[in-house]
Write a protein that holds these residues in place. Structure first.
Motif, short mmCIF file in Angstrom:
data_model
loop_
_atom_site.label_atom_id
_atom_site.label_comp_id
_atom_site.label_asym_id
_atom_site.label_seq_id
_atom_site.Cartn_x
_atom_site.Cartn_y
_atom_site.Cartn_z
N PHE A 159 0.85 -1.20 0.00
CA PHE A 159 0.00 0.00 0.00
C PHE A 159 0.88 1.25 0.00
CE2 PHE A 159 -3.81 2.37 0.92
CZ PHE A 159 -3.38 3.42 1.69
N ALA A 160 1.89 1.26 0.86
CA ALA A 160 2.78 2.42 0.95
C ALA A 160 3.54 2.63 -0.35
CB ALA A 160 3.76 2.22 2.11
N MET A 161 3.98 1.53 -0.96
CA MET A 161 4.71 1.65 -2.23
C MET A 161 3.81 2.21 -3.32
SD MET A 161 6.83 -1.89 -2.00
CE MET A 161 7.43 -1.93 -3.67
N GLN A 162 2.58 1.70 -3.35
CA GLN A 162 1.64 2.18 -4.38
C GLN A 162 1.36 3.67 -4.23
OE1 GLN A 162 -1.55 -0.53 -3.63
NE2 GLN A 162 -0.89 -1.96 -5.22
N HIS A 163 1.36 4.12 -3.02
CA HIS A 163 1.09 5.54 -2.78
C HIS A 163 2.37 6.37 -2.65
CE1 HIS A 163 -2.84 3.81 -1.89
NE2 HIS A 163 -3.32 5.00 -2.20
N ASP A 164 3.48 5.76 -3.08
CA ASP A 164 4.75 6.49 -3.09
C ASP A 164 5.10 7.07 -1.73
OD1 ASP A 164 6.20 9.21 -4.97
OD2 ASP A 164 7.03 7.26 -4.42
N LEU A 165 4.88 6.28 -0.70
CA LEU A 165 5.11 6.79 0.66
C LEU A 165 6.45 6.34 1.26
CD1 LEU A 165 1.62 6.33 2.32
CD2 LEU A 165 2.66 8.41 1.44
#
Ligand SMILES: [Fe+2]
Length: 516
Positions: A498-504
């Motif tokens: 999730f974090a990767m998908q949202h560039d976090l």
């Protein structure tokens, strides 16, 4: 009280271009000498505190000195052992200072400036004494202490600084501290026997002959007190009398006085620290910090710039861009604040917040270049407030900025990832400015939860996340459970995706993760 005044002593050491702990050495020597001279306990209390506070007026009027001599800190250092009763010695020291400070072609003009400003230096002594009296009163010291503090550089022959007193008009405490003051520096620079020679040489001119005789008679025993591992601990142990304790509003008043002492270093910063403290506390409340953290944020605001005193007023007051070496000195002021405030145990956490006021979330600040994960909310708020308040004040290279200009500048800093958006909202709100629409966070997560998620996604354990963000493991765990629910996931791996998908997974967390 002793811890705070010893911290003030460290600050005045660096403001005079001396190594930290010179003042502690003076205090140890003076207090022991007072015992040998059989001064009464009240007199020994006076000796103890006037040794620690002997230079508290030193930041007043420094911009006048700097305008004439260039680097005021270097100049104070050049004069530290000079015999003020010998004009030839004083002139030689001034020539040495000019030679070290200015390029050959600039030296004649500098000398003319210095000679023209001689009268101002003399009146500067009165200004410094007045400021010392006012600061001492705010630390809680009465008139008699103030007299001691402002007399330690007076001389037995009346040719001292500020030159109001002579002989036995000078208080016993000031006479003892005056001798210890020179003995400590000469001992550090040239060793014990040279220090005793200098004292003998100035007996009856600079110093009370009876005090010098007392020192010389017990010289070896006196200098032995300087061989301790920790001068700090020895100074706290050596405090005579009842050992007053500062707390509550008295502590607040003392910390505020400490900030005023720092701000006096430049006319451009007068009132800066108390303005920062006030706004930072209100912003911390609006950001929802617990009441203890609000108090800590206010106190950090008062003392955050204490390290400024180590940097020449010529740099703070420079109308043009700074050179690289000048910038290096400026960056050190946050480091100096950290070192001064780290010593009193009760100031440790406040000092840590205070010394982070120039850190930036992308790691581009100073002096630690701390990444976002290491900056607690109070430090983020203080960083925004310091920037905000500095822009409301004029600087030698720009006029004071309008509230709208300031808000625009700070929003750009937030956009660039250097300042915290929530902190800025709190600060603008506290300053009575429109705060704008709250930026939508990813999946409704708060800024704090995004930080936790970034660290979680980098593989940090709950304990490591807690340590990095300076929160309890229980709080970190609660954040993680909340993130899972809001992000609609049920495991660390899903949360990472999730974090990767949202560039976090920002680069700022990489160094923290690899360290762990
Ligand atoms: Fe600063």
């Amino acid at each position: 009280m002793a811890e705070l005044m010893a911290a003030m002593s460290l600050a005045t050491d660096i403001s005079m271009g001396q190594p930290m702990e010179d003042g502690l050495a003076v205090c140890l020597l003076a207090t022991r000498l007072a015992e040998f001279l059989e001064l009464s306990e009240p007199e020994r209390v006076h000796v103890y505190y006037s040794a620690l506070l002997r230079h508290i007026g030193c930041t007043a009027d420094m911009h006048v000195l700097a305008a004439a001599v260039g680097d005021d800190v270097a100049m104070r250092s050049a004069f530290i052992t000079v015999d003020l009763g010998r004009p030839v010695e004083m002139f030689a020291a001034m020539m040495r200072h000019i030679g070290q400070t200015y390029a050959p072609l600039e030296r004649p003009a500098a000398l003319v400036r210095v000679m023209a400003a001689t009268g101002k230096f003399r009146s500067g002594g009165d200004v410094q004494c007045e400021v010392a009296e006012m600061l001492a009163a705010r630390f809680g010291f009465d008139d008699s202490f103030q007299r001691d503090i402002t007399s330690v550089l007076e001389r037995w022959d009346g040719k001292g600084f500020p030159g109001r007193l002579r002989g036995e008009e000078i208080t016993p405490a000031a006479r003892v501290v005056g001798v210890a003051n020179l003995a400590a520096v000469c001992h550090r620079v040239e060793g014990p026997s040279a220090a005793l020679d200098v004292l003998r040489d100035r007996s009856g001119t600079a110093f009370d002959p009876a005090v010098v005789a007392g020192f010389v008679a017990r010289g070896a025993e006196l200098f032995a007190v300087l061989e301790a591992d920790s001068a700090w601990d020895r100074v706290l142990e050596a405090e005579p009398g009842e050992r007053p304790v500062l707390s509550g509003t008295r502590l607040d008043e003392a910390l505020q006085a400490m900030g005023d002492f720092a701000d006096l270093k430049s006319p451009y910063t007068v009132g800066h620290s108390r303005g920062v403290a006030d706004l930072a506390a209100r912003a911390a409340e609006r950001c929802g910090l617990p009441s203890d953290d609000v108090v800590a944020t206010r106190r950090a605001g008062w003392v955050h710039d204490i390290g400024r005193v180590a940097v020449s007023s010529a740099i703070w007051d420079k109308p043009g861009p700074l050179t690289r070496p000048e910038w290096e000195k400026v960056r050190l002021h946050a480091y100096h604040a950290d070192r001064v405030l780290a010593r009193p145990r009760f100031l440790e956490s406040i000092g840590r917040i205070a010394s982070m006021h120039h850190e930036r979330l992308d790691g581009s600040g100073y002096f630690r270049q701390a990444p976002a994960g290491q900056q607690p909310p109070a430090a983020r708020i203080l960083a925004v407030v310091d920037a905000y308040h500095a822009m409301t004040e004029p600087r030698p290279y720009r006029p004071a900025m309008t509230p709208d200009q300031i808000a625009d500048e700070l929003r750009l800093e937030v956009k660039a990832g250097r300042l915290d958006p929530d902190a800025l909202r709190g600060v603008l709100d506290a300053a009575g400015m429109p705060v704008g629409r709250r930026r939508e966070q990813v999946a409704g997560l708060t800024a704090r939860e995004v930080e936790v998620l970034r660290l979680l996604a980098r593989g940090l354990s709950i304990k490591q996340i807690a340590r990095t963000l300076q929160i309890s493991p229980k709080t970190a765990d609660a954040h993680i459970q909340h993130i899972y629910r809001k992000a609609g996931v049920s495991s660390r791996a899903a949360a990472t995706l999730f974090a990767m998908q949202h560039d976090l997974v920002a680069s700022e967390t990489a160094s923290t993760a690899s360290e762990d």
